[in-house]
Design a protein around this motif. Structure first.
Motif, PDB file in Angstrom:
ATOM      1  N   VAL A 248       0.864  -1.179   0.000  1.00  0.00           N
ATOM      2  CA  VAL A 248       0.000   0.000   0.000  1.00  0.00           C
ATOM      3  C   VAL A 248       0.902   1.231   0.000  1.00  0.00           C
ATOM      4  O   VAL A 248       1.712   1.417   0.927  1.00  0.00           O
ATOM      5  N   SER A 249       0.759   2.074  -1.024  1.00  0.00           N
ATOM      6  CA  SER A 249       1.544   3.319  -1.148  1.00  0.00           C
ATOM      7  C   SER A 249       3.036   3.065  -0.961  1.00  0.00           C
ATOM      8  O   SER A 249       3.741   3.783  -0.256  1.00  0.00           O
ATOM      9  N   GLY A 250       3.516   1.970  -1.544  1.00  0.00           N
ATOM     10  CA  GLY A 250       4.932   1.658  -1.518  1.00  0.00           C
ATOM     11  C   GLY A 250       5.407   0.950  -0.281  1.00  0.00           C
ATOM     12  O   GLY A 250       6.590   0.612  -0.171  1.00  0.00           O
ATOM     13  N   THR A 251       4.529   0.694   0.675  1.00  0.00           N
ATOM     14  CA  THR A 251       4.906  -0.009   1.911  1.00  0.00           C
ATOM     15  C   THR A 251       4.316  -1.402   1.905  1.00  0.00           C
ATOM     16  O   THR A 251       3.142  -1.593   1.574  1.00  0.00           O
ATOM     17  N   ASN A 252       5.143  -2.387   2.257  1.00  0.00           N
ATOM     18  CA  ASN A 252       4.690  -3.768   2.326  1.00  0.00           C
ATOM     19  C   ASN A 252       4.266  -4.113   3.750  1.00  0.00           C
ATOM     20  O   ASN A 252       4.995  -3.840   4.712  1.00  0.00           O
ATOM     21  N   TYR A 253       3.111  -4.731   3.900  1.00  0.00           N
ATOM     22  CA  TYR A 253       2.600  -5.205   5.184  1.00  0.00           C
ATOM     23  C   TYR A 253       2.508  -6.725   5.114  1.00  0.00           C
ATOM     24  O   TYR A 253       1.867  -7.279   4.196  1.00  0.00           O
ATOM     25  N   ASN A 254       3.166  -7.402   6.072  1.00  0.00           N
ATOM     26  CA  ASN A 254       3.303  -8.857   6.020  1.00  0.00           C
ATOM     27  C   ASN A 254       2.340  -9.549   6.963  1.00  0.00           C
ATOM     28  O   ASN A 254       2.045  -9.050   8.054  1.00  0.00           O
ATOM     29  N   SER A 255       1.905 -10.743   6.571  1.00  0.00           N
ATOM     30  CA  SER A 255       1.161 -11.606   7.490  1.00  0.00           C
ATOM     31  C   SER A 255       2.150 -12.268   8.439  1.00  0.00           C
ATOM     32  O   SER A 255       3.368 -12.142   8.292  1.00  0.00           O
ATOM     33  N   ALA A 256       1.613 -12.985   9.415  1.00  0.00           N
ATOM     34  CA  ALA A 256       2.471 -13.855  10.216  1.00  0.00           C
ATOM     35  C   ALA A 256       2.901 -15.026   9.355  1.00  0.00           C
ATOM     36  O   ALA A 256       2.279 -15.334   8.329  1.00  0.00           O
ATOM     37  N   SER A 257       3.977 -15.672   9.775  1.00  0.00           N
ATOM     38  CA  SER A 257       4.417 -16.846   9.026  1.00  0.00           C
ATOM     39  C   SER A 257       3.369 -17.937   9.098  1.00  0.00           C
ATOM     40  O   SER A 257       2.710 -18.128  10.126  1.00  0.00           O
ATOM     41  N   SER A 258       3.209 -18.635   8.001  1.00  0.00           N
ATOM     42  CA  SER A 258       2.311 -19.795   8.021  1.00  0.00           C
ATOM     43  C   SER A 258       2.924 -20.879   8.892  1.00  0.00           C
ATOM     44  O   SER A 258       4.060 -20.766   9.362  1.00  0.00           O
ATOM     45  N   ALA A 259       2.169 -21.964   9.086  1.00  0.00           N
ATOM     46  CA  ALA A 259       2.738 -23.151   9.718  1.00  0.00           C
ATOM     47  C   ALA A 259       3.852 -23.701   8.817  1.00  0.00           C
ATOM     48  O   ALA A 259       3.922 -23.379   7.624  1.00  0.00           O
ATOM     49  N   VAL A 260       4.715 -24.505   9.372  1.00  0.00           N
ATOM     50  CA  VAL A 260       5.851 -25.061   8.632  1.00  0.00           C
ATOM     51  C   VAL A 260       5.456 -26.395   7.997  1.00  0.00           C
ATOM     52  O   VAL A 260       4.777 -27.223   8.641  1.00  0.00           O
ATOM     53  N   LYS A 261       5.831 -26.596   6.751  1.00  0.00           N
ATOM     54  CA  LYS A 261       5.691 -27.896   6.089  1.00  0.00           C
ATOM     55  C   LYS A 261       7.085 -28.469   5.843  1.00  0.00           C
ATOM     56  O   LYS A 261       7.999 -27.758   5.382  1.00  0.00           O
ATOM     57  N   THR A 262       7.234 -29.757   6.141  1.00  0.00           N
ATOM     58  CA  THR A 262       8.537 -30.425   6.084  1.00  0.00           C
ATOM     59  C   THR A 262       8.509 -31.554   5.055  1.00  0.00           C
ATOM     60  O   THR A 262       7.501 -32.269   4.948  1.00  0.00           O
ATOM     61  N   THR A 263       9.597 -31.731   4.320  1.00  0.00           N
ATOM     62  CA  THR A 263       9.788 -32.919   3.477  1.00  0.00           C
ATOM     63  C   THR A 263      11.281 -33.207   3.371  1.00  0.00           C
ATOM     64  O   THR A 263      12.116 -32.359   3.753  1.00  0.00           O
ATOM     65  N   TYR A 264      11.609 -34.417   2.904  1.00  0.00           N
ATOM     66  CA  TYR A 264      13.007 -34.819   2.678  1.00  0.00           C
ATOM     67  C   TYR A 264      13.196 -35.029   1.180  1.00  0.00           C
ATOM     68  O   TYR A 264      12.347 -35.648   0.506  1.00  0.00           O
ATOM     69  N   ARG A 265      14.282 -34.501   0.670  1.00  0.00           N
ATOM     70  CA  ARG A 265      14.518 -34.580  -0.778  1.00  0.00           C
ATOM     71  C   ARG A 265      14.855 -36.002  -1.184  1.00  0.00           C
ATOM     72  O   ARG A 265      15.774 -36.630  -0.647  1.00  0.00           O
ATOM     73  N   LEU A 266      14.055 -36.553  -2.134  1.00  0.00           N
ATOM     74  CA  LEU A 266      14.290 -37.868  -2.736  1.00  0.00           C
ATOM     75  C   LEU A 266      14.169 -37.733  -4.248  1.00  0.00           C
ATOM     76  O   LEU A 266      13.255 -37.053  -4.754  1.00  0.00           O
ATOM     77  N   ALA A 267      15.084 -38.402  -4.941  1.00  0.00           N
ATOM     78  CA  ALA A 267      15.027 -38.364  -6.406  1.00  0.00           C
ATOM     79  C   ALA A 267      13.833 -39.169  -6.906  1.00  0.00           C
ATOM     80  O   ALA A 267      13.312 -40.062  -6.228  1.00  0.00           O
ATOM     81  N   ARG A 268      13.404 -38.858  -8.114  1.00  0.00           N
ATOM     82  CA  ARG A 268      12.276 -39.560  -8.755  1.00  0.00           C
ATOM     83  C   ARG A 268      12.796 -40.860  -9.374  1.00  0.00           C
ATOM     84  O   ARG A 268      13.727 -40.852 -10.176  1.00  0.00           O
ATOM     85  N   PRO A 269      12.206 -41.996  -9.005  1.00  0.00           N
ATOM     86  CA  PRO A 269      12.666 -43.259  -9.624  1.00  0.00           C
ATOM     87  C   PRO A 269      12.296 -43.309 -11.113  1.00  0.00           C
ATOM     88  O   PRO A 269      11.394 -42.596 -11.566  1.00  0.00           O
ATOM     89  N   ALA A 270      12.987 -44.213 -11.828  1.00  0.00           N
ATOM     90  CA  ALA A 270      12.637 -44.495 -13.232  1.00  0.00           C
ATOM     91  C   ALA A 270      12.471 -46.007 -13.376  1.00  0.00           C
ATOM     92  O   ALA A 270      13.299 -46.795 -12.899  1.00  0.00           O
ATOM     93  N   ILE A 271      11.375 -46.463 -14.022  1.00  0.00           N
ATOM     94  CA  ILE A 271      11.127 -47.904 -14.213  1.00  0.00           C
ATOM     95  C   ILE A 271      11.991 -48.373 -15.392  1.00  0.00           C
ATOM     96  O   ILE A 271      11.870 -47.871 -16.523  1.00  0.00           O
TER      97      ILE A 271
END
Length: 788
Positions: A678-701
């Protein structure tokens, strides 16, 4: 049918001789002998109107229902009322009563004894109704507790002083009435004690003795057959000692003094030295001293002036010396017949005063004048005249006092004619100091503002040279927590002279500052923070919504509390503005700081929905917020700090693939923040909840073949850090999944497949952490037709 039960009750009487009414019972209840204060029975005591100042309510379990027992003294009612759900109680009108009715009785006490209470009898009414309603008949018994622990039956009459307890019992539930019976001395004969001072009575029910003193005070003397005198005790009627009167020396009474020409008289009176009774009265004459013997017209015997005998003095001739402003005067008179001289002093006017100042009114001012003589007595205004000056202009007024009659001289008095006093209307903390406001004074040229700090001496802080100026901000008042006192003098300049009015009333304020530091979106609302003010008592938090007026939303009562979360700020996209006021309470008065600067925040929420492995990284998804401008995406790797990895500039974009999340087996955590520009100023929400994952490669058949009847053998490449794999196979609308629980197993035989059907087969890896599975993306599909 009525069953009469005779009870007795004792009432403590505060040493009264007059008759008193029945005192209250002491009531409590018990269940199976259990103390009601520690058992399951609920005991309720309450006050009742006189003559029954006590009542009790006891909840007990009767044979059929739970009822309230309600008891009140003096014509007492013992009521059982069902408290169960309506319709389950068979008692008529849900209530049955036992009424205890006292016979009419008054009781007399004595100076040392107790109240007579043995004639009290009661009727217990309603036994049959109770029994038919609740199934159990009540009984009454009472026991003595201090006279050999004797038990008394229901029909016994209590005639011995002591403590007793009466029980009304129903189904082993007891309502207990505790009472006493006192000693009775009324009507008993008195017995003299040998000391002649005391007399005794004996209680008609026991050997208790009531000892009292004889009271002969103001009783008439009587004479016995031998001529001796005595008095009767007004308590017991016994005689005092019989004594013979002894005449004392005669004394003169009713004396009339003789004069030079008239006799006088008196009485010679003889009194008894024992009983002080008048025994005889003898009149006597005191003869006159003779004729007047005037010497220089004054009697040498009685000092009467000749003029008193012959007629009134004639003091018509007076010689007057008037009092001046510094010396007393005198009035001298001489009787022209006898020459008697009288002299009266005229006390001089020592103190002549008027007001020291008066307020300008535009017309002549005529203040009052007070004149007092040297003795402090006010001299009546008829003895002087007042002449006033013009007394219309600012400056000096005059009044001249000119004496007359018995006084001479004159004195000119002066006073100041000043502008009227102004008044301070308010003191308020401002951002730069303290603002003083006052009432405009049309008579003034200007105003002088004086200030005291923390009770110190007053000093001039500002000279206002225009009477139209009615406010000033004292920028020198900057010490936080300090006490500032102000007073204002209105003044009028006439020529080269300044006339100053009396000071206004003093107004006090404490200097306070308030600094708001932030307003930020939180999960449950908007959190406002401010700087601590150690001199404050607390803070007020104000809020405006979408530009509306500010309202107080919270009073903080501790100066150590420096934040508040406004859980009422819930409307997504709305503009919320906040300001904070520090306050200090001193002796019941609250002093406030100026409003802090305003902090603005737009209410925004952010909800992350998922973070999943994709072919080229990890895809994060979140809920759309139509009030936002865009979103910030933050990432943490293996528990490290979060860093912003993407700025989404459209509120409609609700996913982002993190192509740099490539470290196999690493823990990736994401959170999303919505923002609004708004008028060049950014207003932020609170942080969302955290989502977690572990990096794994995509298999190939690598292969999928119809290896046997109704079977397909699937093979794929091994995925590093995987705990196992899932194989999904789909034909038509039917989808089935099997799990391989080893990360090193890279083949699986699918069985029970339908011949002639074509299956699409997919494989994905998973990693298990603390019982939670994290999945890779699905492999590309491999199609196999079942021909065997």
């Amino acid at each position: 049918m009525q069953i009469k039960k005779k009870l007795a009750l004792f009432l403590t009487v505060a040493m009264l001789v007059t008759s008193v009414n029945i005192s209250p019972f002491t009531v409590h209840a018990e269940t199976g002998g259990t103390d009601p204060k520690t058992g399951t029975t609920v005991l309720k005591l309450s006050k009742a109107a006189s003559p029954a100042p006590k009542s009790g309510t006891t909840v007990v379990k009767l044979s059929k229902h739970v009822h309230d027992w309600e008891y009140t003294a003096n014509g007492a009612t013992l009521t059982a009322e069902c408290v169960e759900t309506a319709g389950t109680c068979s008692v008529t009108n849900k209530k049955v009563s036992l009424t205890i009715t006292a016979t009419s009785a008054n009781y007399s006490g004595s100076t040392t004894g107790w109240c007579e209470a043995d004639k009290v009898a009661f009727e217990l009414v309603g036994k049959d109704a109770w029994e038919s309603a609740v199934g159990t008949a009540p009984t009454i018994q009472y026991t003595g507790t201090t006279i050999d622990d004797t038990a008394y039956t229901n029909e016994d009459k209590l005639t011995v002083g002591g403590s007793y307890t009466a029980y009304i019992e129903c189904d082993e539930k007891k309502a207990e009435l505790s009472f006493l019976v006192g000693h009775v001395f009324e009507g008993q004969p008195y017995v003299d004690v040998e000391d002649g001072i005391h007399h005794n009575q004996k209680c008609k029910y026991c050997d208790n003795v009531n000892q009292g003193n004889h009271d002969f005070d103001a009783q008439p003397y009587q004479t016995d057959d031998t001529g001796k005198h005595y008095q009767k005790c007004k308590v017991c009627g016994n005689d005092s000692a019989h004594v013979v009167c002894t005449p004392g020396t005669a004394v003169k009474e009713d004396v009339v003094a003789p004069t030079c020409s008239d006799n006088g008289s008196h009485n010679d009176v003889v009194y008894c030295t024992v009983c002080n009774q008048k025994l005889s009265t003898t009149p006597a004459t005191d003869f006159a001293t003779g004729n007047h013997d005037f010497v220089n017209k004054e009697c040498s015997v009685c000092k009467v002036k000749e003029c008193v005998i012959q007629g009134n003095h004639d003091f018509s001739k007076q010689d007057i010396t008037k009092a001046t402003l510094s010396a007393n005067g005198k009035i001298v008179t001489k009787c022209k017949d006898c020459g008697e001289i009288k002299s009266t002093t005229i006390s001089y006017p020592k103190t002549i005063t008027t007001v020291t100042s008066a307020t300008y009114i535009g017309s002549q001012i005529k203040p009052a004048v007070t004149v007092k003589d040297a003795n402090g007595k006010v001299i009546d205004a008829t003895n002087y005249t007042l002449t006033y000056g013009t007394n219309k202009a600012y400056g000096e007024g005059t009044v001249t006092v000119t004496f007359k009659g018995n006084y001479s001289g004159s004195k000119k008095l002066t006073f100041k004619i000043l502008p009227k006093t102004t008044s301070i209307s308010s003191l308020a903390n401002a951002s730069t100091g303290i603002t003083i406001k006052w009432a405009k004074n049309d008579q003034a040229t200007g105003y002088k503002i004086y200030r005291s700090v923390n009770g110190g001496s007053y000093s001039l802080v500002k000279n206002i040279t225009s009477n139209a100026t009615v406010s000033y901000t004292d920028t020198g008042a900057t010490t936080n927590g300090a006490k500032y006192d102000y007073k204002i003098y209105a003044y009028r300049t006439s020529g080269s002279t300044t006339y100053t009015a009396a000071a206004s009333a003093v107004k006090t304020i404490y200097r306070l500052t308030s600094t708001i530091s932030s307003a930020a979106n939180a999960t449950s609302g908007i959190t406002v923070k401010w700087a601590k003010n150690s001199a404050a008592t607390g803070y007020y938090v104000y809020r405006s919504v979408n530009g509306a007026a500010y309202t107080l939303i919270k009073t903080i009562t501790s100066n150590g509390t420096v934040s508040y979360t406004d859980t009422g700020a819930k409307t997504n996209g709305s503009k919320y503005q906040y300001k904070v006021v520090a306050y200090k309470t001193v002796s019941g008065t609250t002093y406030k700081s100026a409003y802090s600067a305003v902090k603005t925040m737009y209410r925004l929420t952010s909800t992350i929905s998922s973070a999943t492995n994709a072919t080229s990284g990890i895809t994060v998804k979140w809920a759309k917020n139509s009030k936002a401008t865009g979103y910030y995406v933050y990432r943490s790797v293996n528990g490290g700090s979060y860093s912003k990895i993407a700025t989404i500039k459209s509120y409609a974009t609700i996913s982002y693939t993190d192509t740099k999340a490539t470290t196999v087996g690493a823990k990736y955590q994401y959170k999303v923040i919505a923002y609004k520009t708004v008028s060049g100023t950014n207003y932020n929400s609170a942080s969302s909840a955290v989502k977690t994952t572990y990096r794994l490669a995509r298999p190939a058949i690598s292969s999928a073949s119809n290896s046997a009847a109704g079977k397909v053998t699937v093979k794929w490449n091994k995925i590093s850090k995987a705990s196992g794999y899932e194989i999904k196979y789909v034909t038509g609308t039917t989808t089935k999944t099997v799990t391989v629980t080893s990360g090193t197993t890279v083949s699986k035989v699918l069985s029970s497949l339908k011949k002639g059907s074509t299956y699409k087969i997919y494989v994905r890896a998973y990693k298990t952490v603390s019982s939670t599975k994290y999945y890779s993306a699905w492999s590309p599909a491999k199609s196999v037709k079942i021909t065997k």
